[in-house]
Design a protein around this motif. Structure first.
Motif, PDB file in Angstrom:
ATOM      1  N   ALA A 184       0.835  -1.204   0.000  1.00 14.65           N
ATOM      2  CA  ALA A 184       0.000   0.000   0.000  1.00 14.65           C
ATOM      3  C   ALA A 184       0.871   1.256   0.000  1.00 14.65           C
ATOM      4  O   ALA A 184       0.596   2.214  -0.725  1.00 14.65           O
ATOM      5  CB  ALA A 184      -0.935  -0.007   1.204  1.00 14.65           C
ATOM      6  N   ALA A 241      -7.097   9.036  -4.769  1.00 15.28           N
ATOM      7  CA  ALA A 241      -8.112   8.023  -4.466  1.00 15.28           C
ATOM      8  C   ALA A 241      -8.570   7.340  -5.752  1.00 15.28           C
ATOM      9  O   ALA A 241      -8.681   6.117  -5.807  1.00 15.28           O
ATOM     10  CB  ALA A 241      -9.292   8.659  -3.748  1.00 15.28           C
ATOM     11  N   ILE A 275      -9.147   3.562  -4.155  1.00 13.24           N
ATOM     12  CA  ILE A 275      -9.533   3.441  -2.744  1.00 13.24           C
ATOM     13  C   ILE A 275     -10.361   4.683  -2.393  1.00 13.24           C
ATOM     14  O   ILE A 275     -10.403   5.629  -3.176  1.00 13.24           O
ATOM     15  CB  ILE A 275      -8.306   3.339  -1.799  1.00 13.24           C
ATOM     16  CG1 ILE A 275      -7.388   4.562  -1.950  1.00 13.24           C
ATOM     17  CG2 ILE A 275      -7.519   2.057  -2.086  1.00 13.24           C
ATOM     18  CD1 ILE A 275      -6.184   4.559  -1.043  1.00 13.24           C
ATOM     19  N   SER A 276     -11.005   4.667  -1.238  1.00 12.96           N
ATOM     20  CA  SER A 276     -11.819   5.816  -0.834  1.00 12.96           C
ATOM     21  C   SER A 276     -10.923   6.972  -0.421  1.00 12.96           C
ATOM     22  O   SER A 276      -9.760   6.782  -0.082  1.00 12.96           O
ATOM     23  CB  SER A 276     -12.685   5.416   0.356  1.00 12.96           C
ATOM     24  OG  SER A 276     -11.867   5.148   1.468  1.00 12.96           O
ATOM     25  N   SER A 277     -11.471   8.182  -0.438  1.00 13.09           N
ATOM     26  CA  SER A 277     -10.629   9.313  -0.049  1.00 13.09           C
ATOM     27  C   SER A 277     -10.324   9.268   1.444  1.00 13.09           C
ATOM     28  O   SER A 277      -9.303   9.781   1.890  1.00 13.09           O
ATOM     29  CB  SER A 277     -11.267  10.638  -0.452  1.00 13.09           C
ATOM     30  OG  SER A 277     -12.652  10.594  -0.290  1.00 13.09           O
ATOM     31  N   ALA A 278     -11.200   8.617   2.207  1.00  8.60           N
ATOM     32  CA  ALA A 278     -10.907   8.451   3.639  1.00  8.60           C
ATOM     33  C   ALA A 278      -9.608   7.657   3.810  1.00  8.60           C
ATOM     34  O   ALA A 278      -8.773   7.978   4.656  1.00  8.60           O
ATOM     35  CB  ALA A 278     -12.054   7.743   4.326  1.00  8.60           C
ATOM     36  N   ALA A 279      -9.436   6.636   2.978  1.00  6.58           N
ATOM     37  CA  ALA A 279      -8.232   5.814   3.058  1.00  6.58           C
ATOM     38  C   ALA A 279      -6.999   6.630   2.664  1.00  6.58           C
ATOM     39  O   ALA A 279      -5.916   6.444   3.222  1.00  6.58           O
ATOM     40  CB  ALA A 279      -8.371   4.591   2.174  1.00  6.58           C
ATOM     41  N   VAL A 280      -7.203   7.551   1.732  1.00  5.75           N
ATOM     42  CA  VAL A 280      -6.081   8.398   1.306  1.00  5.75           C
ATOM     43  C   VAL A 280      -5.626   9.284   2.462  1.00  5.75           C
ATOM     44  O   VAL A 280      -4.436   9.384   2.760  1.00  5.75           O
ATOM     45  CB  VAL A 280      -6.470   9.259   0.086  1.00  5.75           C
ATOM     46  CG1 VAL A 280      -5.421  10.322  -0.181  1.00  5.75           C
ATOM     47  CG2 VAL A 280      -6.659   8.372  -1.130  1.00  5.75           C
ATOM     48  N   THR A 281      -6.598   9.919   3.124  1.00  4.67           N
ATOM     49  CA  THR A 281      -6.263  10.764   4.270  1.00  4.67           C
ATOM     50  C   THR A 281      -5.465   9.974   5.302  1.00  4.67           C
ATOM     51  O   THR A 281      -4.414  10.412   5.790  1.00  4.67           O
ATOM     52  CB  THR A 281      -7.545  11.280   4.953  1.00  4.67           C
ATOM     53  OG1 THR A 281      -8.316  11.990   3.997  1.00  4.67           O
ATOM     54  CG2 THR A 281      -7.211  12.195   6.116  1.00  4.67           C
ATOM     55  N   ASP A 282      -5.984   8.800   5.610  1.00  6.15           N
ATOM     56  CA  ASP A 282      -5.353   7.896   6.559  1.00  6.15           C
ATOM     57  C   ASP A 282      -3.890   7.648   6.216  1.00  6.15           C
ATOM     58  O   ASP A 282      -2.992   7.808   7.039  1.00  6.15           O
ATOM     59  CB  ASP A 282      -6.103   6.568   6.467  1.00  6.15           C
ATOM     60  CG  ASP A 282      -6.237   5.911   7.813  1.00  6.15           C
ATOM     61  OD1 ASP A 282      -6.803   6.549   8.708  1.00  6.15           O
ATOM     62  OD2 ASP A 282      -5.747   4.761   7.962  1.00  6.15           O
ATOM     63  N   MET A 283      -3.695   7.247   5.006  1.00  3.34           N
ATOM     64  CA  MET A 283      -2.363   6.921   4.500  1.00  3.34           C
ATOM     65  C   MET A 283      -1.463   8.152   4.539  1.00  3.34           C
ATOM     66  O   MET A 283      -0.306   8.065   4.951  1.00  3.34           O
ATOM     67  CB  MET A 283      -2.528   6.440   3.045  1.00  3.34           C
ATOM     68  CG  MET A 283      -1.580   5.383   2.599  1.00  3.34           C
ATOM     69  SD  MET A 283      -1.515   3.974   3.670  1.00  3.34           S
ATOM     70  CE  MET A 283      -0.011   3.227   3.074  1.00  3.34           C
TER      71      MET A 283
END
Lengths: 219, 219
Positions: free
Chosen positions: A4, A29, A34-42
């Motif tokens: 990832a 994203a 992947i979702s934009s939430a996952a992008v923020t996380d990463m």
DNA sequence: ATGCAAATTTAAGTAAGCTTAAACTCAAAA
DNA sequence: TTTTGAGTTTAAGCTTACTTAAATTTGCAT
């Protein structure tokens, strides 16, 4: 480094490279699916590790360390692509997705052996530059644009930029590929198309196609 | 199929193959370097998918479908090992761990190209048989044991079983490797050692070493 | 037949890398 | 300057593949 992470850094580098502007979360994203939430996380996690410069609600970009890593991954990807195409004769259409997986799982040692086996190549089968071990990028401007070639002289095709699969097929049909010798017969200034001699065949190329070919002078 | 699944099935097949007896959880846990709780977990899941025959507190074994999959994974592993050694000239000591990762990430198409590139080989660099695409295993008994070779005749080394790295180095020093021609000079019946001619060098091998070599008659 | 130790299973918890849905921010338009 | 909606973040939850620790089963020795 996880897959990832690899993919995130690579996407960030390439997106930034394609457009000139900075990169926003939504584009990442979309590209990474992947979702934009996952992008923020990463982004937050990679910022902690000093690989990405990130402030909430702002654009993000790679730090020096992040870019270094991104280039390593891109190097792996492009070396695999070339290896699969040149050595194992894989179809150019399959080479990308195969490399997409292999790039994460070969040791540094293996990648260097592949590099040596291929003779430290500068460009992948799509004409994209292969980052060197040092992190530097081969410059296409050591090469001559086909537009600037002198009629009559001999050249070697050094690089062909292939972003569309049809273009590869077209060039393949006319025998135009890296390493091929060619001569310019004539330039038509009114529409910037050119007539070439490849092997003993004459080929007429539109401006768009001409711009995809880069040369090395022969002798 | 996940990597964990791949590894579980492979370990179960190989463990069963090495010993003759059925396989218990603890051995699997040791080989996979996971807890036995994780083994139970996995066994239950794979039993649900029809890959492993499993009843709580009993030994487990592969079903037909499970074995089929295990053989596919082993095929990938051994093809990679041979490819890395023969084509990319990697050290035999590194080849296993590299293949251990790559086996999970190459497409069927790529594995078949590697198979063709290597000429549909029967044995990997450790002398282990490479399962065919059909799932069948090349039988070493098409081959001649070195013990049974007739002095004076010419043979080609077909397979060398290398479970210990030193053994590889030893054979390498004497030029003994698959494809090498050799002749038997003499058999010493009192301790079953043998004297060979390899290239134009004479070599004396103990019984243990002799048993690792399998031959094809030449003409 | 019984008890005990070893092996196995269950239960509860963790981490990564996602997801959806709700809440929030910000810049640009009204 | 207030509103608005696109884009971003937070929160809560999921799955896989693990972990440790406690409970259970088994078969063997007595």
């Amino acid at each position: 480094m996880s897959i990832a992470t690899d993919n995130f850094l690579k996407a960030l580098y390439l997106l930034r490279d394609e457009q000139v502007a900075a990169v926003m979360g939504t584009q990442l994203a979309a590209r990474l699916e992947i979702s934009s939430a996952a992008v923020t996380d990463m982004a937050r996690k990679l910022a902690e590790r000093g690989l990405v410069a990130y402030t909430p609600y702002r654009e993000m970009e790679l730090t020096g360390a992040g870019e270094e890593l991104a280039l390593k991954i891109i190097r792996r990807h492009r070396l695999w692509e070339l290896f699969l195409q040149q050595v194992l004769d894989m179809d150019l259409k399959m080479v990308h997705e195969e490399a997409e997986r292999l790039e994460h799982h070969a040791s540094e040692e293996l990648m260097n052996r592949i590099d040596v086996f291929l003779g430290h190549p500068d460009f992948d089968p799509h004409g994209e530059p292969i980052p060197r071990q040092s992190g530097s990028l081969p410059e296409a401007n050591g090469l001559l644009e086909l537009q600037q070639a002198e009629p009559g002289k001999n050249y070697l095709v050094a690089r062909i930029i292939i972003r569309e699969p049809e273009v590869f097929d077209l060039f393949a049909r006319y025998g135009i590929h890296p390493g091929q010798r060619l001569q310019v017969i004539q330039c038509y200034d009114f529409d910037k198309s050119m007539e070439l001699e490849v092997g003993r065949r004459k080929v007429l190329l539109s401006e768009g196609l001409v711009q995809k070919i880069f040369l090395n002078p022969l002798n």
